[in-house]
Design a protein around this motif. Structure first.
Motif, PDB file in Angstrom:
ATOM      1  N   ASN A 104      34.996  52.255 -14.147  1.00  6.70           N
ATOM      2  CA  ASN A 104      35.084  52.460 -12.705  1.00  6.70           C
ATOM      3  C   ASN A 104      33.810  52.047 -11.989  1.00  6.70           C
ATOM      4  OD1 ASN A 104      37.677  53.475 -12.881  1.00  6.70           O
ATOM      5  ND2 ASN A 104      36.950  55.538 -13.295  1.00  6.70           N
ATOM      6  N   ASP A 105      32.661  52.348 -12.570  1.00  8.30           N
ATOM      7  CA  ASP A 105      31.389  51.947 -11.994  1.00  8.30           C
ATOM      8  C   ASP A 105      31.182  50.473 -12.253  1.00  8.30           C
ATOM      9  OD1 ASP A 105      30.115  53.837 -10.602  1.00  8.30           O
ATOM     10  OD2 ASP A 105      28.755  54.474 -12.197  1.00  8.30           O
ATOM     11  N   PRO A 106      30.662  49.719 -11.297  1.00  7.05           N
ATOM     12  CA  PRO A 106      30.446  48.302 -11.543  1.00  7.05           C
ATOM     13  C   PRO A 106      29.466  48.041 -12.682  1.00  7.05           C
ATOM     14  CG  PRO A 106      30.007  48.853  -9.250  1.00  7.05           C
ATOM     15  CD  PRO A 106      30.328  50.126  -9.957  1.00  7.05           C
ATOM     16  N   MET A 107      28.484  48.919 -12.851  1.00  6.73           N
ATOM     17  CA  MET A 107      27.482  48.685 -13.881  1.00  6.73           C
ATOM     18  C   MET A 107      26.670  49.949 -14.057  1.00  6.73           C
ATOM     19  SD  MET A 107      24.875  45.521 -13.659  1.00  6.73           S
ATOM     20  CE  MET A 107      23.164  45.885 -13.833  1.00  6.73           C
ATOM     21  N   LEU A 108      26.467  50.363 -15.299  1.00  6.86           N
ATOM     22  CA  LEU A 108      25.568  51.486 -15.547  1.00  6.86           C
ATOM     23  C   LEU A 108      24.150  51.071 -15.168  1.00  6.86           C
ATOM     24  CD1 LEU A 108      26.679  52.720 -19.091  1.00  6.86           C
ATOM     25  CD2 LEU A 108      27.168  53.773 -16.884  1.00  6.86           C
ATOM     26  N   LEU A 109      23.336  52.026 -14.820  1.00  3.91           N
ATOM     27  CA  LEU A 109      21.948  51.691 -14.546  1.00  3.91           C
ATOM     28  C   LEU A 109      21.333  51.122 -15.811  1.00  3.91           C
ATOM     29  CD1 LEU A 109      20.747  54.726 -12.422  1.00  3.91           C
ATOM     30  CD2 LEU A 109      21.282  52.421 -11.650  1.00  3.91           C
ATOM     31  N   TRP A 110      20.724  49.987 -15.686  1.00  4.30           N
ATOM     32  CA  TRP A 110      20.110  49.360 -16.850  1.00  4.30           C
ATOM     33  C   TRP A 110      18.662  49.797 -16.937  1.00  4.30           C
ATOM     34  CZ3 TRP A 110      16.337  45.371 -16.616  1.00  4.30           C
ATOM     35  CH2 TRP A 110      15.984  44.997 -15.322  1.00  4.30           C
ATOM     36  N   LYS A 111      18.156  49.749 -18.137  1.00  3.53           N
ATOM     37  CA  LYS A 111      16.776  50.167 -18.381  1.00  3.53           C
ATOM     38  C   LYS A 111      15.888  48.927 -18.436  1.00  3.53           C
ATOM     39  CE  LYS A 111      18.468  54.001 -21.088  1.00  3.53           C
ATOM     40  NZ  LYS A 111      19.613  53.728 -21.934  1.00  3.53           N
ATOM     41  N   GLU A 112      15.026  48.792 -17.428  1.00  2.00           N
ATOM     42  CA  GLU A 112      14.118  47.653 -17.403  1.00  2.00           C
ATOM     43  C   GLU A 112      13.178  47.747 -18.598  1.00  2.00           C
ATOM     44  OE1 GLU A 112      10.584  46.013 -14.571  1.00  2.00           O
ATOM     45  OE2 GLU A 112      12.445  46.624 -13.585  1.00  2.00           O
ATOM     46  N   PRO A 113      13.039  46.668 -19.357  1.00  2.00           N
ATOM     47  CA  PRO A 113      12.152  46.699 -20.526  1.00  2.00           C
ATOM     48  C   PRO A 113      10.708  46.946 -20.115  1.00  2.00           C
ATOM     49  CG  PRO A 113      13.458  44.678 -20.473  1.00  2.00           C
ATOM     50  CD  PRO A 113      13.691  45.381 -19.185  1.00  2.00           C
ATOM     51  N   THR A 114       9.978  47.657 -20.970  1.00  2.00           N
ATOM     52  CA  THR A 114       8.559  47.895 -20.700  1.00  2.00           C
ATOM     53  C   THR A 114       7.740  46.653 -21.041  1.00  2.00           C
ATOM     54  OG1 THR A 114       8.350  48.864 -22.894  1.00  2.00           O
ATOM     55  CG2 THR A 114       8.686  50.390 -21.058  1.00  2.00           C
ATOM     56  N   VAL A 115       8.251  45.834 -21.954  1.00  2.00           N
ATOM     57  CA  VAL A 115       7.606  44.575 -22.328  1.00  2.00           C
ATOM     58  C   VAL A 115       8.582  43.445 -21.994  1.00  2.00           C
ATOM     59  CG1 VAL A 115       6.703  43.220 -24.266  1.00  2.00           C
ATOM     60  CG2 VAL A 115       6.331  45.694 -24.195  1.00  2.00           C
ATOM     61  N   VAL A 116       8.086  42.409 -21.344  1.00  2.00           N
ATOM     62  CA  VAL A 116       8.943  41.268 -20.990  1.00  2.00           C
ATOM     63  C   VAL A 116       9.319  40.534 -22.276  1.00  2.00           C
ATOM     64  CG1 VAL A 116       9.099  39.108 -19.711  1.00  2.00           C
ATOM     65  CG2 VAL A 116       7.860  41.046 -18.734  1.00  2.00           C
ATOM     66  N   PRO A 117      10.623  40.319 -22.504  1.00  2.00           N
ATOM     67  CA  PRO A 117      11.050  39.610 -23.724  1.00  2.00           C
ATOM     68  C   PRO A 117      10.466  38.197 -23.798  1.00  2.00           C
ATOM     69  CG  PRO A 117      12.915  40.675 -22.662  1.00  2.00           C
ATOM     70  CD  PRO A 117      11.762  40.780 -21.716  1.00  2.00           C
ATOM     71  N   GLU A 118      10.148  37.782 -25.015  1.00  2.00           N
ATOM     72  CA  GLU A 118       9.553  36.472 -25.247  1.00  2.00           C
ATOM     73  C   GLU A 118      10.406  35.340 -24.692  1.00  2.00           C
ATOM     74  OE1 GLU A 118       8.357  33.602 -28.993  1.00  2.00           O
ATOM     75  OE2 GLU A 118       8.327  35.756 -29.306  1.00  2.00           O
ATOM     76  N   CYS A 119      11.712  35.461 -24.799  1.00  2.00           N
ATOM     77  CA  CYS A 119      12.570  34.370 -24.321  1.00  2.00           C
ATOM     78  C   CYS A 119      12.384  34.150 -22.817  1.00  2.00           C
ATOM     79  CB  CYS A 119      14.032  34.614 -24.657  1.00  2.00           C
ATOM     80  SG  CYS A 119      14.800  35.988 -23.783  1.00  2.00           S
ATOM     81  N   LEU A 120      12.098  35.204 -22.062  1.00  2.00           N
ATOM     82  CA  LEU A 120      11.880  35.040 -20.623  1.00  2.00           C
ATOM     83  C   LEU A 120      10.537  34.380 -20.333  1.00  2.00           C
ATOM     84  CD1 LEU A 120      13.283  38.339 -19.043  1.00  2.00           C
ATOM     85  CD2 LEU A 120      14.399  36.115 -19.293  1.00  2.00           C
ATOM     86  N   THR A 121       9.534  34.702 -21.097  1.00  2.00           N
ATOM     87  CA  THR A 121       8.206  34.145 -20.824  1.00  2.00           C
ATOM     88  C   THR A 121       8.004  32.756 -21.416  1.00  2.00           C
ATOM     89  OG1 THR A 121       7.252  35.206 -22.774  1.00  2.00           O
ATOM     90  CG2 THR A 121       7.123  36.411 -20.686  1.00  2.00           C
ATOM     91  N   MET A 122       8.864  32.362 -22.374  1.00  2.00           N
ATOM     92  CA  MET A 122       8.602  31.111 -23.085  1.00  2.00           C
ATOM     93  C   MET A 122       9.752  30.095 -23.105  1.00  2.00           C
ATOM     94  SD  MET A 122       5.499  31.698 -24.687  1.00  2.00           S
ATOM     95  CE  MET A 122       5.485  30.648 -26.087  1.00  2.00           C
ATOM     96  N   HIS A 123      11.015  30.533 -22.972  1.00  2.00           N
ATOM     97  CA  HIS A 123      12.086  29.597 -23.288  1.00  2.00           C
ATOM     98  C   HIS A 123      13.251  29.509 -22.307  1.00  2.00           C
ATOM     99  CE1 HIS A 123      10.358  28.694 -27.190  1.00  2.00           C
ATOM    100  NE2 HIS A 123      10.162  29.985 -27.350  1.00  2.00           N
ATOM    101  N   LEU A 124      13.648  30.594 -21.674  1.00  2.00           N
ATOM    102  CA  LEU A 124      14.874  30.571 -20.862  1.00  2.00           C
ATOM    103  C   LEU A 124      14.756  29.537 -19.744  1.00  2.00           C
ATOM    104  CD1 LEU A 124      17.686  31.942 -20.580  1.00  2.00           C
ATOM    105  CD2 LEU A 124      16.650  33.358 -18.806  1.00  2.00           C
ATOM    106  N   GLU A 125      15.682  28.569 -19.739  1.00  2.37           N
ATOM    107  CA  GLU A 125      15.670  27.494 -18.748  1.00  2.37           C
ATOM    108  C   GLU A 125      16.834  27.560 -17.775  1.00  2.37           C
ATOM    109  OE1 GLU A 125      15.511  23.796 -20.848  1.00  2.37           O
ATOM    110  OE2 GLU A 125      13.480  24.164 -21.609  1.00  2.37           O
ATOM    111  N   ILE A 126      17.972  28.059 -18.239  1.00  2.00           N
ATOM    112  CA  ILE A 126      19.171  28.058 -17.400  1.00  2.00           C
ATOM    113  C   ILE A 126      19.849  29.413 -17.467  1.00  2.00           C
ATOM    114  CG2 ILE A 126      21.453  27.024 -17.040  1.00  2.00           C
ATOM    115  CD1 ILE A 126      20.312  24.458 -18.334  1.00  2.00           C
ATOM    116  N   MET A 127      20.172  29.940 -16.299  1.00  2.00           N
ATOM    117  CA  MET A 127      20.961  31.163 -16.202  1.00  2.00           C
ATOM    118  C   MET A 127      22.140  30.890 -15.277  1.00  2.00           C
ATOM    119  SD  MET A 127      20.121  35.001 -14.796  1.00  2.00           S
ATOM    120  CE  MET A 127      20.071  34.551 -13.084  1.00  2.00           C
ATOM    121  N   GLU A 128      23.308  31.290 -15.715  1.00  2.00           N
ATOM    122  CA  GLU A 128      24.519  31.172 -14.905  1.00  2.00           C
ATOM    123  C   GLU A 128      25.178  32.539 -14.863  1.00  2.00           C
ATOM    124  OE1 GLU A 128      28.861  29.010 -15.222  1.00  2.00           O
ATOM    125  OE2 GLU A 128      27.132  28.002 -16.124  1.00  2.00           O
TER     126      GLU A 128
END
Length: 187
Positions: A104-128
């Motif tokens: 029923n809820d669109p999305m549970l509250l997500w838990k923001e990571p305390t450490v930024v994942p490596e893929c975000l700082t080094m590799h992720l190029e495309i998000m859709e």
């Protein structure tokens, strides 16, 4: 490999290093033996109806470069955070709803990571992000990714709701982007 898990309580899986691509729909909540055996995977399309992470703690996916995650369960955002943390080489991320939402809820509250994942700082190029609704929790998650994905070249947001389209677009454009080359695309 296409796999629909409805009976994982009865099966045991060993490491499957030769499997590099999989479409997985997890129906029951005890599929960790199966997904945990796919650590060599490069391309994963995952739909998990459970709010639990469907693989053992400590599992990593060091070769995963392409992830498609279904957003049909309430806990999908927390699963995404785990997958980002456990997939250091991820380059392509697609969020989509393959099925009608089971909550029923669109999305549970997500838990923001305390450490930024490596893929975000080094590799992720495309998000859709397909079926983006522009709710506050979705916007917060989008803001986190845009603010931390240093190599992001393109972020595409597709919505079903044309009425809200312009409002969502304005709000997304205002979000901070760390990548100077990131293009925001809307449809």
């Amino acid at each position: 490999m296409n796999f629909k898990d409805t009976f994982s309580n009865f099966l045991m899986f060993k490491q499957m290093p030769e499997v590099t691509e999989a479409n997985i729909q997890v129906i029951c909540d005890q599929s960790e033996n199966f997904i945990g055996s796919l650590t060599s995977i490069r391309h994963l399309s995952l739909c998990c109806l459970s709010s639990e992470t469907p693989y053992p703690s400590g599992t990593t996916f060091p070769y995963l470069e392409h992830l498609e995650l279904c957003t049909c369960s309430a806990g999908w955002a927390n699963l995404l955070v785990c997958l980002l943390k456990d997939s250091p080489r991820l380059q392509y991320l697609k969020l989509k709803s393959q099925h009608p939402a089971h909550y029923n809820d669109p999305m549970l509250l997500w838990k923001e990571p305390t450490v930024v994942p490596e893929c975000l700082t080094m590799h992720l190029e495309i998000m859709e992000w397909r079926q983006y609704e522009g709710t506050e929790p979705e916007r917060n998650l989008a803001a986190y990714i845009l603010a931390n994905a240093t190599c992001l070249k393109m972020a595409t947001f597709l919505t079903r709701c044309r009425n809200k389209h312009h409002r969502m677009l304005r709000k997304l454009k205002k979000l901070k982007r760390i990548s100077q080359t990131c293009q925001l695309l809307f449809d």
